[in-house]
Design an enzyme around this catalytic site. Structure first.
Site, PDB file in Angstrom:
ATOM      1  N   GLU A  47     -59.603 -31.138  50.029  1.00  0.00           N
ATOM      2  CA  GLU A  47     -60.516 -30.884  51.151  1.00  0.00           C
ATOM      3  C   GLU A  47     -59.912 -31.327  52.482  1.00  0.00           C
ATOM      4  O   GLU A  47     -59.183 -32.327  52.542  1.00  0.00           O
ATOM      5  CB  GLU A  47     -61.816 -31.670  50.930  1.00  0.00           C
ATOM      6  CG  GLU A  47     -62.548 -31.243  49.690  1.00  0.00           C
ATOM      7  CD  GLU A  47     -63.616 -32.233  49.247  1.00  0.00           C
ATOM      8  OE1 GLU A  47     -64.616 -31.783  48.673  1.00  0.00           O
ATOM      9  OE2 GLU A  47     -63.458 -33.443  49.465  1.00  0.00           O
ATOM     10  N   ASP A  64     -70.235 -35.203  44.472  1.00  0.00           N
ATOM     11  CA  ASP A  64     -69.845 -34.832  45.836  1.00  0.00           C
ATOM     12  C   ASP A  64     -69.112 -33.499  45.878  1.00  0.00           C
ATOM     13  O   ASP A  64     -68.303 -33.268  46.758  1.00  0.00           O
ATOM     14  CB  ASP A  64     -68.995 -35.955  46.472  1.00  0.00           C
ATOM     15  CG  ASP A  64     -67.738 -36.260  45.682  1.00  0.00           C
ATOM     16  OD1 ASP A  64     -67.557 -35.698  44.588  1.00  0.00           O
ATOM     17  OD2 ASP A  64     -66.905 -37.049  46.160  1.00  0.00           O
TER      18      ASP A  64
HETATM   19  P1  NAD Z   1     -62.524 -43.378  39.221  1.00  0.00           P
HETATM   20  O1  NAD Z   1     -62.034 -42.262  38.347  1.00  0.00           O
HETATM   21  O2  NAD Z   1     -61.584 -44.432  39.653  1.00  0.00           O
HETATM   22  O3  NAD Z   1     -63.767 -44.124  38.486  1.00  0.00           O
HETATM   23  C1  NAD Z   1     -64.844 -43.425  37.930  1.00  0.00           C
HETATM   24  C2  NAD Z   1     -65.430 -44.260  36.777  1.00  0.00           C
HETATM   25  O4  NAD Z   1     -66.604 -43.560  36.300  1.00  0.00           O
HETATM   26  C3  NAD Z   1     -64.482 -44.424  35.590  1.00  0.00           C
HETATM   27  O5  NAD Z   1     -64.291 -45.794  35.308  1.00  0.00           O
HETATM   28  C4  NAD Z   1     -65.192 -43.680  34.457  1.00  0.00           C
HETATM   29  O6  NAD Z   1     -64.977 -44.263  33.186  1.00  0.00           O
HETATM   30  C5  NAD Z   1     -66.649 -43.780  34.885  1.00  0.00           C
HETATM   31  N1  NAD Z   1     -67.536 -42.777  34.293  1.00  0.00           N
HETATM   32  C6  NAD Z   1     -67.316 -41.451  34.148  1.00  0.00           C
HETATM   33  N2  NAD Z   1     -68.385 -40.880  33.523  1.00  0.00           N
HETATM   34  C7  NAD Z   1     -69.284 -41.867  33.323  1.00  0.00           C
HETATM   35  C8  NAD Z   1     -70.579 -41.898  32.735  1.00  0.00           C
HETATM   36  N3  NAD Z   1     -71.136 -40.805  32.220  1.00  0.00           N
HETATM   37  N4  NAD Z   1     -71.242 -43.093  32.696  1.00  0.00           N
HETATM   38  C9  NAD Z   1     -70.663 -44.224  33.192  1.00  0.00           C
HETATM   39  N5  NAD Z   1     -69.433 -44.237  33.739  1.00  0.00           N
HETATM   40  C10 NAD Z   1     -68.752 -43.087  33.813  1.00  0.00           C
HETATM   41  O7  NAD Z   1     -63.189 -42.663  40.477  1.00  0.00           O
HETATM   42  P2  NAD Z   1     -63.552 -43.299  41.899  1.00  0.00           P
HETATM   43  O8  NAD Z   1     -62.410 -43.203  42.832  1.00  0.00           O
HETATM   44  O9  NAD Z   1     -64.214 -44.624  41.697  1.00  0.00           O
HETATM   45  O10 NAD Z   1     -64.633 -42.239  42.398  1.00  0.00           O
HETATM   46  C11 NAD Z   1     -65.866 -42.082  41.722  1.00  0.00           C
HETATM   47  C12 NAD Z   1     -66.572 -40.866  42.254  1.00  0.00           C
HETATM   48  O11 NAD Z   1     -66.961 -41.084  43.616  1.00  0.00           O
HETATM   49  C13 NAD Z   1     -65.711 -39.593  42.266  1.00  0.00           C
HETATM   50  O12 NAD Z   1     -66.492 -38.538  41.762  1.00  0.00           O
HETATM   51  C14 NAD Z   1     -65.389 -39.372  43.723  1.00  0.00           C
HETATM   52  O13 NAD Z   1     -65.214 -38.002  44.027  1.00  0.00           O
HETATM   53  C15 NAD Z   1     -66.631 -39.936  44.381  1.00  0.00           C
HETATM   54  N6  NAD Z   1     -66.441 -40.349  45.767  1.00  0.00           N
HETATM   55  C16 NAD Z   1     -67.427 -40.068  46.638  1.00  0.00           C
HETATM   56  C17 NAD Z   1     -67.308 -40.453  47.960  1.00  0.00           C
HETATM   57  C18 NAD Z   1     -68.423 -40.174  48.920  1.00  0.00           C
HETATM   58  O14 NAD Z   1     -68.243 -40.342  50.125  1.00  0.00           O
HETATM   59  N7  NAD Z   1     -69.597 -39.815  48.454  1.00  0.00           N
HETATM   60  C19 NAD Z   1     -66.152 -41.106  48.400  1.00  0.00           C
HETATM   61  C20 NAD Z   1     -65.161 -41.424  47.468  1.00  0.00           C
HETATM   62  C21 NAD Z   1     -65.309 -41.031  46.133  1.00  0.00           C
END
Ligand code: NAD
Length: 356
Positions: A63, A234
């Site tokens: 993005e 997101d």
């Molecule tokens: P990451 O991959 O480091 O961590 C995600 C965690 O979620 C992992 O530990 C995984 O085991 C866990 N997980 C997956 N499915 C699950 C479930 N059903 N129940 C419980 N735990 C579960 O990712 P990250 O960098 O921490 O990012 C997390 C999310 O946040 C991503 O989807 C990312 O796109 C989003 N994000 C959003 C914003 C925003 O501004 N809204 C900003 C950054 C990241």
């Protein structure tokens, strides 16, 4: 402007960003960053706003997130690839640029992987200041990956949360999160299920990574009076909350045209009422109005938050010197003699390779 010469652009590497965050202190960095984010939400009407430009593929999304306040222009390049961690790569990586609108010249190039985690957490905690129940001290975090500690620390610094209930489908992620946060003033409980994790929490943060319509929270898991900070959903086709929760909540969003495509509310009709955060922060709309209300921040991340983060980092450079000088922009003695500059360089190198 830390650099005297306009053709030299300050560059903040990952190493410099880590030094910067540690020199300032994570809590102070998050708190000060939140004030920049709030300041920009309060000047919302000044900004050039557009839903981010997303290139979706089978495994993820890339993005571009641009915005401008008329004086400064900023953009972020960011990806989201949930499968990456299985290959030893990050789910989210990013870098960004801040530029001078007057000349169009970049003023800063910086890593934004760490900065994105910081700005996302600072935004979540800032929003919770307006929406979370008064005196909230307990937060559930479901999804204990890269973003999770930043969320915890921002909520502690900005809202006073000091009890955490962690759950992840991968228990080692929860253990790592708890270990990383040890000694920072939290009382931490690792839970065996999402259901157990939400018990007694006034704030529920969902920050899981999965490229699908997931149901991290079912309707029965959410009692009245809580604030939900839904961060992980997101992208189109990627959500975390059961639709029934949305129907019981007052929903707060960053920029509706982007959130309706990417947020939890992609599950709702296009005209379902939502409140824009800038209106709450300027007093044009109410935040939390009752103890029973379920408030939901449908976070997707908006370009102004990155713009605020870029501004904040730029303002720290002079005092800290934590940047390198990047020879990014061509600077011929006579601006129109770009080719002449190339010829002179060729001569200096003693070559006569020609221009073919
Ligand atoms: P990451 O991959 O480091 O961590 C995600 C965690 O979620 C992992 O530990 C995984 O085991 C866990 N997980 C997956 N499915 C699950 C479930 N059903 N129940 C419980 N735990 C579960 O990712 P990250 O960098 O921490 O990012 C997390 C999310 O946040 C991503 O989807 C990312 O796109 C989003 N994000 C959003 C914003 C925003 O501004 N809204 C900003 C950054 C990241």
């Amino acid at each position: 402007m830390p650099a005297a010469k306009l053709n030299i652009v300050p560059f903040v590497s990952v190493d410099s960003m880590m030094k910067l965050v540690l020199a300032i202190g994570v809590e102070r960095f998050l708190t000060e960053l939140a004030t920049y984010i709030e300041e920009d939400f309060r000047r919302w009407e000044l900004f050039d706003k557009t839903a981010r430009v997303a290139s979706h593929s089978h495994d993820g999304v890339i993005e571009l997130m641009p915005t401008s306040d008329g004086h400064l222009y900023g953009f972020k390049y960011v990806n989201g690839h949930p499968k990456n961690t299985r290959e030893g790569l990050q789910t989210v990586t990013a870098f960004g640029v801040l530029a001078d609108v007057g000349s169009g010249y970049p003023m800063l190039l910086t890593e934004m992987t760490i900065l994105t985690a910081l700005r996302t957490a600072a935004t979540s905690a800032l929003v919770a200041k307006y929406l979370a129940p008064k005196g909230a001290r307990t937060m559930t975090i479901i999804g204990n990956g890269a973003q999770s500690e930043f969320q915890a620390i921002a909520f502690k610094a900005i809202t006073g949360i000091d009890r955490l209930r962690l759950y992840d489908i991968d228990p080692s992620a929860s253990r790592r999160c708890a270990k990383n946060l040890a000694g920072m003033g939290f009382d931490i409980t690792i839970c065996a299920s999402g259901q157990e994790a939400v018990e007694g929490a006034q704030v529920i943060t969902t920050v899981t990574a999965d490229k699908q319509y997931a149901t991290i929270l079912t309707d029965n898991m959410v009692g009245s009076g809580v604030h939900i900070n839904a961060v992980g959903g997101d992208c189109p086709g990627k959500t975390e909350l059961h639709r029934d929760i949305l129907l019981r909540s007052d929903i707060f969003v960053e920029f509706p045209p982007q959130t309706r495509i990417e947020g939890e509310i992609q599950q709702l009709d296009g005209d379902h009422p939502v409140t824009e955060l800038w209106q709450v922060m300027t007093g044009k709309a109410a935040g939390r109005t009752s103890d029973k209300q379920i408030t939901l921040f449908d976070s997707v991340g908006f370009a102004t938050e990155d713009f605020s983060a870029l501004r904040y980092v730029r303002d720290q450079l002079q005092a800290t010197g934590l940047y390198e000088e990047l020879d990014l922009l061509a600077d011929p003695d006579e601006p129109r003699d770009l080719f002449g500059m190339l010829l002179r360089a060729d001569k200096k190198q003693g070559g006569a390779k020609g221009a073919a």
